[in-house]
Scaffold this active site. Sequence first.
Site, short mmCIF file in Angstrom:
data_model
loop_
_atom_site.label_atom_id
_atom_site.label_comp_id
_atom_site.label_asym_id
_atom_site.label_seq_id
_atom_site.Cartn_x
_atom_site.Cartn_y
_atom_site.Cartn_z
CG ASP A 122 -2.04 -1.01 1.13
OD1 ASP A 122 -2.50 -1.28 0.01
OD2 ASP A 122 -2.45 -1.53 2.17
CG ASP A 140 -6.64 -1.41 -2.35
OD1 ASP A 140 -6.84 -2.61 -2.65
OD2 ASP A 140 -5.82 -1.06 -1.48
#
Length: 170
Positions: A122, A140
């Site tokens: 991330d 995402d």
Amino acid sequence: MLIIGKKLSPYALLSISGLLAASDQAVKWLVQQSMAYGEYVSVTPFFNWVHLWNTGAAFSLFANGGGWQRYFFIGIAVVVSIFLIKLILENRHKGEAIAYSLILGGAMGNLIDRVFRGYVVDSFDFYWRDWHWPAFNLADIAIVLGALLFVSSSLLGKKANTNAEPDGSD
């Protein structure tokens, strides 16, 4: 060609998915090459560029599961990806087909991470003062945008169907 008659080309849609997954992997590679794990760079008063790992699902759900979650989420991603490819090939509605393509690209990007790294990288950290939204990545974003497009095109499609006048054929 993107459009064939009233349908979108499944090859174009699958190419979009592949491009999204490749872009996601490129961003993750850049993050891993340029930043140590846990490092962050303040970009704006509300956004950090970070290098974090997520072994769980969205919002780090099941992140401390002891390892089983890697294989569970790989299995889920493979099944969902196969189902999305089937839906893309059927291509019933343009908005839904694009939504499936976005979701597939995101699922593939995170699947690649889980298979080869055991976690998802991330890199986006949005925050306000001391409150941070859970870090996320390009995959995402594609999944969320695809889900929003699916819901909106489904709702708009139903609204269009209820507003259509009957054609008299039964």
